[in-house]
Scaffold this active site. Sequence first.
Site, PDB file in Angstrom:
ATOM      1  N   GLN A 119      -7.713  28.934 -16.320  1.00  0.00           N
ATOM      2  CA  GLN A 119      -8.491  28.289 -17.369  1.00  0.00           C
ATOM      3  C   GLN A 119      -9.248  29.293 -18.225  1.00  0.00           C
ATOM      4  OE1 GLN A 119      -7.855  25.201 -17.783  1.00  0.00           O
ATOM      5  NE2 GLN A 119      -9.092  25.074 -19.623  1.00  0.00           N
ATOM      6  N   GLU A 120      -9.690  30.374 -17.612  1.00  0.00           N
ATOM      7  CA  GLU A 120     -10.483  31.358 -18.331  1.00  0.00           C
ATOM      8  C   GLU A 120      -9.657  32.170 -19.322  1.00  0.00           C
ATOM      9  OE1 GLU A 120     -13.601  32.101 -18.597  1.00  0.00           O
ATOM     10  OE2 GLU A 120     -14.531  30.897 -17.033  1.00  0.00           O
ATOM     11  N   SER A 121      -8.534  32.698 -18.876  1.00  0.00           N
ATOM     12  CA  SER A 121      -7.837  33.701 -19.691  1.00  0.00           C
ATOM     13  C   SER A 121      -6.336  33.481 -19.809  1.00  0.00           C
ATOM     14  CB  SER A 121      -8.059  35.092 -19.090  1.00  0.00           C
ATOM     15  OG  SER A 121      -7.429  35.180 -17.810  1.00  0.00           O
ATOM     16  N   ILE A 145      -9.515  29.059 -11.698  1.00  0.00           N
ATOM     17  CA  ILE A 145     -10.509  29.617 -12.615  1.00  0.00           C
ATOM     18  C   ILE A 145      -9.836  30.546 -13.630  1.00  0.00           C
ATOM     19  CG2 ILE A 145     -12.430  31.256 -12.765  1.00  0.00           C
ATOM     20  CD1 ILE A 145     -13.622  28.822 -11.701  1.00  0.00           C
ATOM     21  N   TYR A 162     -13.516  22.055 -18.890  1.00  0.00           N
ATOM     22  CA  TYR A 162     -13.253  23.227 -18.055  1.00  0.00           C
ATOM     23  C   TYR A 162     -13.273  22.863 -16.572  1.00  0.00           C
ATOM     24  CZ  TYR A 162     -14.283  27.827 -15.946  1.00  0.00           C
ATOM     25  OH  TYR A 162     -14.277  28.951 -15.169  1.00  0.00           O
TER      26      TYR A 162
END
Length: 651
Positions: A509-511, A506, A617
Amino acid sequence: MFSLYIDTMSKFLTSLFILIYAGILTANQASSSNLDSDFLAARKAFQEGRATLLADYAKRLQHHVLAPYLEYYQLRMRLRSVDITTIRTFLTRHENSLVAERLRADWLRLLAGNQQWQLFESEFEQLVNKDAELICYAYQFRIEKGDKKTLSEARELWFTPNSMPDSCTPVFNALISRNIITIDDLWARIRLTLEAGQTSRANYINRRLPSTEALNTDELNAAAQNPLHYLKTRQDKIKTRADREIALFALQRVLSNDTNPALVKWLQIKDKLTDSDQSYFLGRLAFRAAMRHDSRALEWFQQAHNTQNPYTMTDTLLTWQVRAALRAGNWDSVLDGINRMSSDEQTDSSWRYWKARALREKGHLLDANNILIPLSNEHNYYGQLAKEELGTILTAARESIPVSESEVHNMEKFPGIQHTLAFYRMNLRTEAYREWVWTVRNFNDRQLLAAAEVARRHGHYDRAINTANRTQQQHDFKLRFPTPHREALRLISKEQDLDEAWVYGIIRQESRFLSEVRSSAGAMGLMQLMPNTAKWVAQQLGIANFQQNLITQIDTNLRLGTYYLKHVLTTLDNQPLLASAAYNAGPGRAKRWRDNERILEGAIYAETIPFSETRDYVKKVLKNSVYYSNVLEYGHSTPTLKERLGVVAKK
């Protein structure tokens, strides 16, 4: 006694050396900081057009790592008056650098404005990144020379809904005057702009049509403002091509909000449209229905194909035929949709995988395996699915080929790498990004891995990941899937009873592990939390006096993010697939995307998520999780990608 004296003196000298070294280091850091401040001031002077001040700073910063940029700034400010020899000397001295590329592009615009075409042509060929403005300048010159090949190349620029640079207008005028851009081509672009809702752009192109054939702008504006009312009042007045185009535009405006009202109006006016127009709208009706998981989509796709004079569907529409067919379990339609795609689209890993799956379902195992075997060697979501489809026990590639210290040391000497690190040091992230992308563009695998390791050591994990991802033969998966903040994350994941590999997937992929990053929507920190979500979680955790600036603190962000992730997971059947979709798009949508009547294979649920961002995502998060489970070296078997995807219960 003497030995004690020696020991004491040794400790004293060591301490003295450390103090002196620390003083030198502090002084060097202070000096570097002062120089960076001067560079930022010089950059500001350039932006404000203050040439004298810029020259003063440039003298002071002759030995700064970014001195080539100061030279570029100075040349850029006097580009109209500087002689060709000076420009070419700069381009030669900084050959293959980003500053040389930028100056050449600036110079080319000036040469085109001055109509110095011979010089423009020779310099244009040396430019790497050719944008539309410069390409059109080149086409102007080549068309004037009578280059017939250019005419067909330039025509391809026409077919876009977007505004084109002013330099393209003379090119398009020349093509229209030669009938290379035809009346049909004018209508095709008007349709593209109307599809994109750009009525002003459509009106601009409309002026190129003969007045007797052109759109009525008042009618077009009426259709844009109230499409249902327009169709109700004009449905018996559709006679010309212009009338049909406005009616199709109005139908699509209605369709963008809801399927059934558009369908009702379509049935009322379809007989007034040509076969090609009917096929065109049926394709879009099917497309919207497929995105809404409407079971009628496949029927409408089939009607669009079966029209006597069918309109050629775009790849975008065909991908949604395949997705609708996957949800319906119609493998014949899956194959039909993929086979209708362009050859380029068919080579995409997603459609190779689903074609193989369809062939397997049809009993063509040999043909399916001929697709799956090479696909299984690719390190992406579909490559992993292909590997598991073939029954490979290993869940993800483990081999890593780390680079040596000497390779890293040599990479740190690259001017482009040094420029990037200097820009990052001054928090000029856009300049750093551009410099990095330019520098690594032609690197081989070993150079890419060395550059990625340099980025990792400096904490620029986004550059490390993206650069390591580009290798073709030699890979280092610890660079592709780094594990910063391991101790904190391991403890927090355990507290929430979450799979650490999934949480890492997660965050990656997020930051990309950038703790200060903020999205355009306002999400913040490693786990990209929206302020309202963070505030709600803080209340659940009993964090008193919670302030928004705490969201970017690493430990706080991890605590808040993992709590929310656990909350989403428990409300969505403890399925990482649904929880991943919910983390990106919201729990309500994740629930709504389930099927009304069927249990869905997880991979099909993921493939048919209507939001392209969320669809991409979810795939990447779950693929990341499989790779992280290997990088983290748990020492026991972990879920495969298919197991992580699972199955999704009906609503």
